[in-house]
Scaffold this motif. Structure first.
Motif, short mmCIF file in Angstrom:
data_model
loop_
_atom_site.label_atom_id
_atom_site.label_comp_id
_atom_site.label_asym_id
_atom_site.label_seq_id
_atom_site.Cartn_x
_atom_site.Cartn_y
_atom_site.Cartn_z
N GLU A 45 0.83 -1.21 0.00
CA GLU A 45 0.00 0.00 0.00
C GLU A 45 0.86 1.26 0.00
OE1 GLU A 45 -3.33 0.53 -0.26
OE2 GLU A 45 -3.40 -1.60 -0.78
N ARG A 46 1.93 1.25 0.79
CA ARG A 46 2.83 2.40 0.86
C ARG A 46 3.50 2.63 -0.50
NH1 ARG A 46 5.92 0.65 4.65
NH2 ARG A 46 7.72 0.17 3.38
N LEU A 47 3.98 1.57 -1.12
CA LEU A 47 4.63 1.71 -2.42
C LEU A 47 3.64 2.15 -3.49
CD1 LEU A 47 6.94 -1.44 -2.36
CD2 LEU A 47 7.63 0.96 -2.17
N LYS A 48 2.42 1.65 -3.42
CA LYS A 48 1.39 2.04 -4.38
C LYS A 48 1.08 3.53 -4.23
CE LYS A 48 -3.33 0.90 -5.77
NZ LYS A 48 -4.50 0.06 -5.48
N ALA A 49 0.98 4.01 -3.00
CA ALA A 49 0.72 5.42 -2.75
C ALA A 49 1.86 6.27 -3.29
CB ALA A 49 0.51 5.67 -1.27
N MET A 50 3.09 5.83 -3.08
CA MET A 50 4.24 6.57 -3.59
C MET A 50 4.24 6.61 -5.13
SD MET A 50 7.14 5.15 -0.92
CE MET A 50 8.52 5.72 -1.91
N ARG A 51 3.92 5.49 -5.74
CA ARG A 51 3.88 5.43 -7.21
C ARG A 51 2.81 6.36 -7.75
NH1 ARG A 51 0.61 2.72 -10.48
NH2 ARG A 51 -0.09 1.34 -8.83
N LEU A 52 1.61 6.33 -7.14
CA LEU A 52 0.54 7.19 -7.60
C LEU A 52 0.88 8.67 -7.40
CD1 LEU A 52 -2.59 5.21 -6.32
CD2 LEU A 52 -1.80 5.47 -8.69
N ALA A 53 1.52 9.00 -6.31
CA ALA A 53 1.93 10.39 -6.06
C ALA A 53 2.95 10.82 -7.11
CB ALA A 53 2.51 10.52 -4.66
N ARG A 54 3.91 9.95 -7.43
CA ARG A 54 4.92 10.27 -8.45
C ARG A 54 4.26 10.45 -9.81
NH1 ARG A 54 8.18 5.83 -8.21
NH2 ARG A 54 7.10 4.94 -10.00
N GLU A 55 3.31 9.55 -10.16
CA GLU A 55 2.62 9.67 -11.44
C GLU A 55 1.82 10.96 -11.51
OE1 GLU A 55 0.34 6.11 -11.87
OE2 GLU A 55 2.08 4.88 -12.35
N ASN A 56 1.16 11.33 -10.42
CA ASN A 56 0.37 12.56 -10.41
C ASN A 56 1.28 13.79 -10.51
OD1 ASN A 56 -2.11 11.31 -10.30
ND2 ASN A 56 -2.17 11.30 -8.06
N ALA A 57 2.47 13.73 -9.93
CA ALA A 57 3.39 14.84 -9.99
C ALA A 57 3.95 15.01 -11.41
CB ALA A 57 4.53 14.63 -8.99
N GLU A 58 4.09 13.93 -12.14
CA GLU A 58 4.63 13.97 -13.50
C GLU A 58 3.61 14.54 -14.50
OE1 GLU A 58 5.86 9.99 -14.32
OE2 GLU A 58 7.63 10.11 -13.04
N THR A 59 2.34 14.38 -14.24
CA THR A 59 1.32 14.85 -15.20
C THR A 59 0.81 16.20 -14.87
OG1 THR A 59 -0.42 13.72 -13.95
CG2 THR A 59 0.53 12.58 -15.84
#
Length: 59
Positions: A45-59
């Motif tokens: 869950e923590r890694l998924k949240a980090m990935r989603l945050a990174r993806e949102n920051a890139e777009t």
């Protein structure tokens, strides 16, 4: 005859003790497995949240 009955009783008690030991061990193992699953789920869950945050920051 008394000795034979005591012997049977000891064997039965020994078998009961072995069964109780096996049961206690299997409960401990189940608890360890469940704790490991919980840790993996939390990490996922923590890694998924980090990935989603990174993806949102890139777009």
């Amino acid at each position: 005859m008394s000795h034979f009955q005591a012997s049977r009783h000891s064997a039965r008690t020994s078998a009961q003790l072995k069964a109780e030991t096996r049961e206690a061990t299997s409960i401990e193992i189940r608890n360890e497995i469940e704790a490991e699953r919980q840790e993996i789920e939390e990490r996922t869950e923590r890694l998924k949240a980090m990935r989603l945050a990174r993806e949102n920051a890139e777009t």
